[in-house]
Design a protein around this motif. Structure first.
Motif, mmCIF file in Angstrom:
data_model
loop_
_atom_site.group_PDB
_atom_site.id
_atom_site.type_symbol
_atom_site.label_atom_id
_atom_site.label_comp_id
_atom_site.label_asym_id
_atom_site.label_seq_id
_atom_site.Cartn_x
_atom_site.Cartn_y
_atom_site.Cartn_z
ATOM 1 N N LEU A 7 57.187 49.329 25.220
ATOM 2 C CA LEU A 7 56.907 47.965 26.073
ATOM 3 C C LEU A 7 56.631 48.142 27.355
ATOM 4 C CD1 LEU A 7 57.623 45.269 26.301
ATOM 5 C CD2 LEU A 7 60.126 45.885 27.225
ATOM 6 N N GLY A 8 56.690 49.170 28.177
ATOM 7 C CA GLY A 8 56.278 49.654 29.307
ATOM 8 C C GLY A 8 54.865 49.886 29.673
ATOM 9 N N GLY A 9 54.348 50.686 28.600
ATOM 10 C CA GLY A 9 53.038 50.835 28.585
ATOM 11 C C GLY A 9 52.238 49.729 28.020
ATOM 12 N N CYS A 10 52.895 48.884 27.396
ATOM 13 C CA CYS A 10 52.028 47.439 26.997
ATOM 14 C C CYS A 10 52.134 46.609 27.976
ATOM 15 C CB CYS A 10 52.868 46.897 25.616
ATOM 16 S SG CYS A 10 51.607 46.048 24.744
ATOM 17 N N LEU A 11 53.230 46.480 28.724
ATOM 18 C CA LEU A 11 53.403 45.524 29.897
ATOM 19 C C LEU A 11 52.260 45.907 31.049
ATOM 20 C CD1 LEU A 11 56.933 44.347 30.257
ATOM 21 C CD2 LEU A 11 55.149 43.355 29.445
ATOM 22 N N ALA A 12 52.205 47.294 31.265
ATOM 23 C CA ALA A 12 51.242 47.759 32.213
ATOM 24 C C ALA A 12 49.922 47.425 31.874
ATOM 25 C CB ALA A 12 51.709 49.458 32.401
ATOM 26 N N CYS A 100 68.246 46.924 20.441
ATOM 27 C CA CYS A 100 67.054 46.450 20.445
ATOM 28 C C CYS A 100 65.966 47.329 20.019
ATOM 29 C CB CYS A 100 66.879 45.788 21.852
ATOM 30 S SG CYS A 100 67.723 44.577 22.594
ATOM 31 N N GLU A 101 66.223 48.847 20.135
ATOM 32 C CA GLU A 101 65.151 49.530 19.660
ATOM 33 C C GLU A 101 65.375 49.521 18.184
ATOM 34 O OE1 GLU A 101 64.482 54.594 19.625
ATOM 35 O OE2 GLU A 101 65.971 53.769 21.027
ATOM 36 N N TYR A 102 66.638 49.721 17.480
ATOM 37 C CA TYR A 102 66.582 49.390 16.002
ATOM 38 C C TYR A 102 66.099 48.120 15.561
ATOM 39 C CZ TYR A 102 69.049 47.727 11.661
ATOM 40 O OH TYR A 102 69.333 47.443 10.524
ATOM 41 N N GLU A 103 66.098 47.090 16.253
ATOM 42 C CA GLU A 103 65.361 45.788 15.740
ATOM 43 C C GLU A 103 64.096 45.753 15.820
ATOM 44 O OE1 GLU A 103 67.061 41.879 17.424
ATOM 45 O OE2 GLU A 103 69.176 42.726 17.092
ATOM 46 N N VAL A 116 59.228 42.193 19.932
ATOM 47 C CA VAL A 116 60.503 42.212 19.128
ATOM 48 C C VAL A 116 61.688 42.841 19.938
ATOM 49 C CG1 VAL A 116 61.730 42.810 17.153
ATOM 50 C CG2 VAL A 116 59.444 41.827 17.095
ATOM 51 N N GLY A 117 61.295 43.946 20.626
ATOM 52 C CA GLY A 117 62.063 44.748 21.504
ATOM 53 C C GLY A 117 62.363 43.991 22.801
ATOM 54 N N SER A 118 61.548 43.245 23.301
ATOM 55 C CA SER A 118 61.985 42.322 24.566
ATOM 56 C C SER A 118 62.444 41.203 24.039
ATOM 57 C CB SER A 118 60.540 42.080 25.055
ATOM 58 O OG SER A 118 59.934 43.090 25.861
#
Length: 139
Positions: A7-12, A100-103, A116-118
């Protein structure tokens, strides 16, 4: 942890792309997966900010309750309300992140995984706000 890293990489990269284009995605009606992922991240950031905004009130309520029960709690060897709140919040954060990691593993490796995590982080954070807010109302 993996979902957060992805998520962090994607948002960055989304922010860098948006900065170059000087235009953030439209979160009213996102069209691409990249926009949907970005908007899910923004949604989680708002939910997290909302939780942080009510946290001082929750702590104050716990401290106020401790004025009445702290001595009794210490005599019985149990934590104060504030200590119990902090322990519960730390456990909830671990649960939220793990859940959330699991989902997000439902779409593991796909472009939807960070979104999905966010979405999960935002949902569980809003649920936590409701739980804590209802505790405030009963005091």
């Amino acid at each position: 942890m993996i979902a957060r890293t992805v998520l962090g990489g994607c948002l960055a990269s989304l922010l860098a792309t948006a900065a170059l284009a000087n235009d953030l995605p439209d979160c009213v009606d996102p069209q691409s997966q990249m926009e949907m992922t970005y908007c899910a991240g923004v949604d989680y950031e708002k939910a997290d900010a909302d939780l942080n905004a009510i946290w001082p009130d929750i702590v104050a309520a716990a401290k106020a309750n401790d004025e009445y029960v702290a001595d009794m709690a210490r005599d019985r060897g149990v934590p104060t309300t504030l200590e119990a709140l902090r322990t519960a919040q730390r456990a909830w954060i671990k649960f939220r992140d793990a859940q959330c990691e699991y989902e997000a593993y439902e779409v593991f490796g796909g472009t939807m995984q960070p979104m999905v995590g966010s979405l999960c982080l935002a949902r569980l954070t809003r649920e936590r706000i409701q739980v804590l807010s209802s505790a405030l109302q009963t005091r």
